[in-house]
Write an enzyme that holds these catalytic residues in place. Structure first.
Site, PDB file in Angstrom:
ATOM      1  N   ASN A 159       3.273  -5.162   3.734  1.00  0.00           N
ATOM      2  CA  ASN A 159       2.598  -4.382   2.703  1.00  0.00           C
ATOM      3  C   ASN A 159       2.541  -2.903   3.076  1.00  0.00           C
ATOM      4  O   ASN A 159       2.539  -2.541   4.249  1.00  0.00           O
ATOM      5  CB  ASN A 159       1.175  -4.907   2.497  1.00  0.00           C
ATOM      6  CG  ASN A 159       1.167  -6.310   1.934  1.00  0.00           C
ATOM      7  OD1 ASN A 159       2.030  -6.669   1.144  1.00  0.00           O
ATOM      8  ND2 ASN A 159       0.198  -7.117   2.341  1.00  0.00           N
ATOM      9  N   HIS A 160       2.491  -2.041   2.071  1.00  0.00           N
ATOM     10  CA  HIS A 160       2.349  -0.596   2.254  1.00  0.00           C
ATOM     11  C   HIS A 160       1.002  -0.154   1.704  1.00  0.00           C
ATOM     12  O   HIS A 160       0.438  -0.816   0.825  1.00  0.00           O
ATOM     13  CB  HIS A 160       3.475   0.146   1.520  1.00  0.00           C
ATOM     14  CG  HIS A 160       4.791   0.062   2.208  1.00  0.00           C
ATOM     15  ND1 HIS A 160       5.657   1.133   2.306  1.00  0.00           N
ATOM     16  CD2 HIS A 160       5.409  -0.964   2.852  1.00  0.00           C
ATOM     17  CE1 HIS A 160       6.744   0.778   2.962  1.00  0.00           C
ATOM     18  NE2 HIS A 160       6.621  -0.502   3.297  1.00  0.00           N
ATOM     19  N   PRO A 161       0.463   0.969   2.189  1.00  0.00           N
ATOM     20  CA  PRO A 161      -0.809   1.462   1.643  1.00  0.00           C
ATOM     21  C   PRO A 161      -0.662   1.813   0.165  1.00  0.00           C
ATOM     22  O   PRO A 161       0.307   2.467  -0.225  1.00  0.00           O
ATOM     23  CB  PRO A 161      -1.105   2.701   2.499  1.00  0.00           C
ATOM     24  CG  PRO A 161       0.209   3.118   3.065  1.00  0.00           C
ATOM     25  CD  PRO A 161       0.990   1.859   3.248  1.00  0.00           C
ATOM     26  N   THR A 180       3.049   5.383  -1.541  1.00  0.00           N
ATOM     27  CA  THR A 180       3.013   4.167  -0.723  1.00  0.00           C
ATOM     28  C   THR A 180       3.802   4.335   0.569  1.00  0.00           C
ATOM     29  O   THR A 180       3.914   3.391   1.352  1.00  0.00           O
ATOM     30  CB  THR A 180       3.602   2.977  -1.507  1.00  0.00           C
ATOM     31  OG1 THR A 180       4.973   3.267  -1.834  1.00  0.00           O
ATOM     32  CG2 THR A 180       2.808   2.704  -2.770  1.00  0.00           C
TER      33      THR A 180
END
Length: 215
Positions: free
Chosen positions: A88-90, A96
């Protein structure tokens, strides 16, 4: 052991199929503090099953702390993918892009919370995962389920369900609800190996009365 009983192989056997090195019991090849695997679960890969963690468990970073939990008697085909929370990415800001990974000054730190941690990935007992299937982060796959070839699983899978396609969809349940309830109560995979060996024929059949009466 009774006369005629054939014992189960040692679950720590690296290559349990005589003459074939493409299958390995996972307990014999995995030494990772965040991966738990039950007895007799195996991975089959003609390229070498010993590379299971590198090839199949993706974005599994220690600092995130999520676990991959695989039950007993799980069959995993070549190139199945377990996507962990590190993929996952922020997503809380406009971008992102993971700037912090590249040491960019001023970038917010990458933390499990910032990545939208979805929890551990849990695969039940007696599950069959087909070739190139993809299990997304934090998914729970119930006992006895079947995940079809190249299915992409982004939702929890009920026990004894069959999932196919992208997105993964439950197309049927292997047995009626009352039989599933009994199977989950009997939990044959938790029997002693000697009892399992004595009752292979019953376990491999579909007679719930015989399974219930197994000794």
């Amino acid at each position: 052991m009774r006369k005629g009983d054939m014992p189960l192989p040692d679950p720590l056997t690296r290559h349990p199929i005589p003459g074939w090195k493409g299958t390995a019991f996972l307990k014999a090849i995995i030494d990772h503090p965040l991966i738990d695997v039950g007895d007799y679960s195996y991975y089959d890969d003609s390229r070498g099953p010993e590379h299971f963690v590198a090839r199949c468990v993706r974005y599994h970073f220690d600092f995130i702390g999520d676990r991959l939990i695989i039950g007993k008697f799980v069959a995993i085909a070549q190139a199945a993918q377990f996507i962990m929370n590190g993929a996952n990415h922020p997503m809380g800001g406009f971008s992102t892009f993971p700037f912090a990974m590249f040491g960019v000054e001023g970038a917010p730190p990458v933390t499990p919370g910032a990545l939208g941690h979805r929890g551990d990935t849990v695969i039940g007992n007696d599950v069959w995962i087909g070739r190139e299937a993809v299990i997304m982060p934090g998914i729970s796959v119930g006992d006895g389920a079947i995940i079809g070839t190249r299915a992409q699983v982004s939702r929890d899978v009920p026990p004894y369900a069959v999932v196919v396609g992208n997105p993964g969809t439950v197309v049927k349940t292997r047995f009626p609800p009352e039989i599933v309830t009994e199977l989950l109560a009997i939990r044959w995979w938790d029997w002693e190996p000697e009892k399992i060996a004595r009752n292979i024929g019953v376990i491999s059949a579909a007679d719930i009365d015989a399974l219930r009466a197994a000794v």
